[in-house]
Design a protein around this motif. Sequence first.
Motif, PDB file in Angstrom:
ATOM      1  N   LEU A  13       0.843  -1.187   0.000  1.00  0.00           N
ATOM      2  CA  LEU A  13       0.000   0.000   0.000  1.00  0.00           C
ATOM      3  C   LEU A  13       0.881   1.240   0.000  1.00  0.00           C
ATOM      4  O   LEU A  13       1.774   1.370   0.841  1.00  0.00           O
ATOM      5  N   PRO A  14       0.675   2.151  -0.925  1.00  0.00           N
ATOM      6  CA  PRO A  14       1.511   3.355  -0.960  1.00  0.00           C
ATOM      7  C   PRO A  14       1.307   4.190   0.300  1.00  0.00           C
ATOM      8  O   PRO A  14       0.227   4.195   0.890  1.00  0.00           O
ATOM      9  N   PRO A  15       2.344   4.906   0.737  1.00  0.00           N
ATOM     10  CA  PRO A  15       2.191   5.801   1.886  1.00  0.00           C
ATOM     11  C   PRO A  15       1.268   6.960   1.547  1.00  0.00           C
ATOM     12  O   PRO A  15       1.022   7.261   0.368  1.00  0.00           O
ATOM     13  N   TRP A  16       0.785   7.602   2.585  1.00  0.00           N
ATOM     14  CA  TRP A  16      -0.195   8.680   2.433  1.00  0.00           C
ATOM     15  C   TRP A  16       0.219   9.745   1.409  1.00  0.00           C
ATOM     16  O   TRP A  16      -0.579  10.101   0.530  1.00  0.00           O
ATOM     17  N   PRO A  17       1.462  10.286   1.438  1.00  0.00           N
ATOM     18  CA  PRO A  17       1.810  11.311   0.449  1.00  0.00           C
ATOM     19  C   PRO A  17       1.649  10.828  -0.993  1.00  0.00           C
ATOM     20  O   PRO A  17       1.270  11.608  -1.873  1.00  0.00           O
ATOM     21  N   ALA A  18       1.926   9.539  -1.245  1.00  0.00           N
ATOM     22  CA  ALA A  18       1.776   9.013  -2.602  1.00  0.00           C
ATOM     23  C   ALA A  18       0.306   8.919  -2.999  1.00  0.00           C
ATOM     24  O   ALA A  18      -0.070   9.148  -4.156  1.00  0.00           O
ATOM     25  N   VAL A  19      -0.561   8.589  -2.037  1.00  0.00           N
ATOM     26  CA  VAL A  19      -1.996   8.447  -2.323  1.00  0.00           C
ATOM     27  C   VAL A  19      -2.632   9.795  -2.642  1.00  0.00           C
ATOM     28  O   VAL A  19      -3.595   9.865  -3.395  1.00  0.00           O
ATOM     29  N   VAL A  20      -2.096  10.867  -2.068  1.00  0.00           N
ATOM     30  CA  VAL A  20      -2.665  12.198  -2.344  1.00  0.00           C
ATOM     31  C   VAL A  20      -1.864  12.953  -3.397  1.00  0.00           C
ATOM     32  O   VAL A  20      -2.024  14.161  -3.567  1.00  0.00           O
ATOM     33  N   GLY A  21      -0.981  12.259  -4.129  1.00  0.00           N
ATOM     34  CA  GLY A  21      -0.299  12.862  -5.265  1.00  0.00           C
ATOM     35  C   GLY A  21       0.916  13.696  -4.935  1.00  0.00           C
ATOM     36  O   GLY A  21       1.429  14.420  -5.795  1.00  0.00           O
ATOM     37  N   LEU A  22       1.431  13.620  -3.698  1.00  0.00           N
ATOM     38  CA  LEU A  22       2.581  14.422  -3.317  1.00  0.00           C
ATOM     39  C   LEU A  22       3.882  13.621  -3.292  1.00  0.00           C
ATOM     40  O   LEU A  22       4.921  14.128  -2.900  1.00  0.00           O
ATOM     41  N   ALA A  23       3.808  12.355  -3.695  1.00  0.00           N
ATOM     42  CA  ALA A  23       4.995  11.510  -3.854  1.00  0.00           C
ATOM     43  C   ALA A  23       4.725  10.573  -5.027  1.00  0.00           C
ATOM     44  O   ALA A  23       3.571  10.364  -5.420  1.00  0.00           O
ATOM     45  N   CYS A  24       5.776  10.023  -5.589  1.00  0.00           N
ATOM     46  CA  CYS A  24       5.603   9.118  -6.724  1.00  0.00           C
ATOM     47  C   CYS A  24       4.808   7.883  -6.290  1.00  0.00           C
ATOM     48  O   CYS A  24       5.127   7.249  -5.272  1.00  0.00           O
ATOM     49  N   TYR A  25       3.802   7.537  -7.054  1.00  0.00           N
ATOM     50  CA  TYR A  25       2.923   6.429  -6.686  1.00  0.00           C
ATOM     51  C   TYR A  25       3.590   5.071  -6.898  1.00  0.00           C
ATOM     52  O   TYR A  25       3.130   4.068  -6.368  1.00  0.00           O
ATOM     53  N   LYS A  26       4.694   5.053  -7.630  1.00  0.00           N
ATOM     54  CA  LYS A  26       5.396   3.792  -7.879  1.00  0.00           C
ATOM     55  C   LYS A  26       6.583   3.598  -6.944  1.00  0.00           C
ATOM     56  O   LYS A  26       6.701   2.568  -6.268  1.00  0.00           O
ATOM     57  N   CYS A  27       7.477   4.588  -6.853  1.00  0.00           N
ATOM     58  CA  CYS A  27       8.691   4.430  -6.048  1.00  0.00           C
ATOM     59  C   CYS A  27       8.615   5.168  -4.716  1.00  0.00           C
ATOM     60  O   CYS A  27       9.500   5.017  -3.876  1.00  0.00           O
ATOM     61  N   PHE A  28       7.546   5.980  -4.533  1.00  0.00           N
ATOM     62  CA  PHE A  28       7.251   6.697  -3.284  1.00  0.00           C
ATOM     63  C   PHE A  28       8.219   7.841  -2.997  1.00  0.00           C
ATOM     64  O   PHE A  28       8.180   8.432  -1.923  1.00  0.00           O
ATOM     65  N   LYS A  29       9.086   8.190  -3.956  1.00  0.00           N
ATOM     66  CA  LYS A  29       9.982   9.329  -3.730  1.00  0.00           C
ATOM     67  C   LYS A  29       9.183  10.625  -3.742  1.00  0.00           C
ATOM     68  O   LYS A  29       8.262  10.793  -4.542  1.00  0.00           O
ATOM     69  N   GLU A  30       9.563  11.555  -2.863  1.00  0.00           N
ATOM     70  CA  GLU A  30       8.895  12.857  -2.859  1.00  0.00           C
ATOM     71  C   GLU A  30       9.878  14.019  -2.776  1.00  0.00           C
ATOM     72  O   GLU A  30       9.511  15.153  -3.064  1.00  0.00           O
ATOM     73  N   ASP A  31      11.102  13.736  -2.361  1.00  0.00           N
ATOM     74  CA  ASP A  31      12.108  14.801  -2.256  1.00  0.00           C
ATOM     75  C   ASP A  31      13.018  14.786  -3.483  1.00  0.00           C
ATOM     76  O   ASP A  31      13.401  13.723  -3.978  1.00  0.00           O
ATOM     77  N   ASP A  32      13.365  15.974  -3.952  1.00  0.00           N
ATOM     78  CA  ASP A  32      14.299  16.132  -5.081  1.00  0.00           C
ATOM     79  C   ASP A  32      13.819  15.421  -6.338  1.00  0.00           C
ATOM     80  O   ASP A  32      14.616  14.852  -7.107  1.00  0.00           O
TER      81      ASP A  32
END
Length: 469
Positions: free
Chosen positions: A7-26
Amino acid sequence: MSQKPPLPPWPAVVGLACYKCFKEDDVRLSRCSGCLRISYCSPACQKLDWELHKPLCKALGAVEKSGPIATTLIAALRKQPTIDLNVLNNMTQAYIDTISLFCQASLQRPPTVLEWSLFSSEPRCLVCTRTDQLIRMEAANNGAEKSRRLIPCPECNLTFCCSPEHWDVGCSLHQGPCEEALNGLSQCEMNSKIHAHMKAKTFMKSAHNFPERFRWYPERIKSAWMPLSGSSWEAEFDDEMRKSAGNPTSHSMTPLILEASDNLTMAMTVLCALETLHDGDEWTRQHALRVHIIGANEIEATCGVFEEILHCLPQVKILKLVLCGPDMPGGDIPKAVVLETCSECKQLGRKHIQEHVADKYHNFVERQGSKFEKPHLCIAFNSGASQVSTRTWLPTLKLLVQGKIPTVFTSFNREEAEGEAALLRAAGAKLHPALGPCKNPWGSINLRPSKHKIYGFSADSGWLAGGFR
């Protein structure tokens, strides 16, 4: 056998992190143009995820092409913002119900867990519940060529409004004290805390092979029962966690205690309920302490954390748990299981015995007849009795009340707790004022945003719905 995707983490579910690799910084994120729900950091990640995402993405896109559905959803929108949470929650639930039913028909199958997470956690305006897709549908309905997007809170980035005017209305709600947060924090502050913890957990998983569910309890037996009233998670477990982790004094144990509280909440809530519902401390000196967990499931049967009850009650020799519920594995004939205990408990001849019963509790009691031993406590963890199974719980509630069996119900959040409190009162229970509906001092402190809502948080046994004897 292929593994289910995580299950993707919360930021990925709301579009603030990559939905595949879950990266959100840089990383530079691009929103999926079909569903407007998720983002990817690169075409490569989107391509890798497309096979999994494609069915739902196309089903969600079809919503906008379905005239009657689109018209219904647009007509249900409020013209003016509101901070009435009942109105907002009802609007959100109605929208999710409509979307999920349409998508289920389009998919020709029930949605997967991953797909449900996108239904329940889609970003929406805090004070009118508009989503990016609804905004796009409105724009198309009004003949506009381009639509605006939801605006994230500049502080936490995890709560949204559809316009600056709506931010003006929702600001006091978002930045004021939130009853369901920890220690009176605001939704904004709690969002930031949860986000920071998720980042720390992601790092620990990658750097230290940290487990998805942290199952820990201290391997020590207290010298005497110490009342829990006035204590806290940190006061109870900081020193023990520090010993286990081997960390110097300067390092905070809060992140690990937070994770451990997901499992420890069950044992600690049992102890808290026993302390509150029994006069004096005679219950702490029982040779055999009997606790019945009703509405139980396999997770409760396998967590092993109930030994902490023994560790806190040094005069108890036998802990006997009956885990009873239709979702328990096995049949309706009780099956006794002697669990492995720590070396110190073994040396002292102490035992942890469980009986597993796959049935409703009132049926179990009826079959036991004269052999039934009244427990020192019955407890239902996160039963959902007021949400999906009210009718099936009523015979058990009446049995508990009429039998004067000390009982406690816990819930994930305030709304569920208040609903279950009403059920308990309707069954004739006189609720103990210290046991709900109120926040559980020994509920998990690993909070998460409440699903299907735009405001509030939930946690395992985060609230006490009610207790009686």
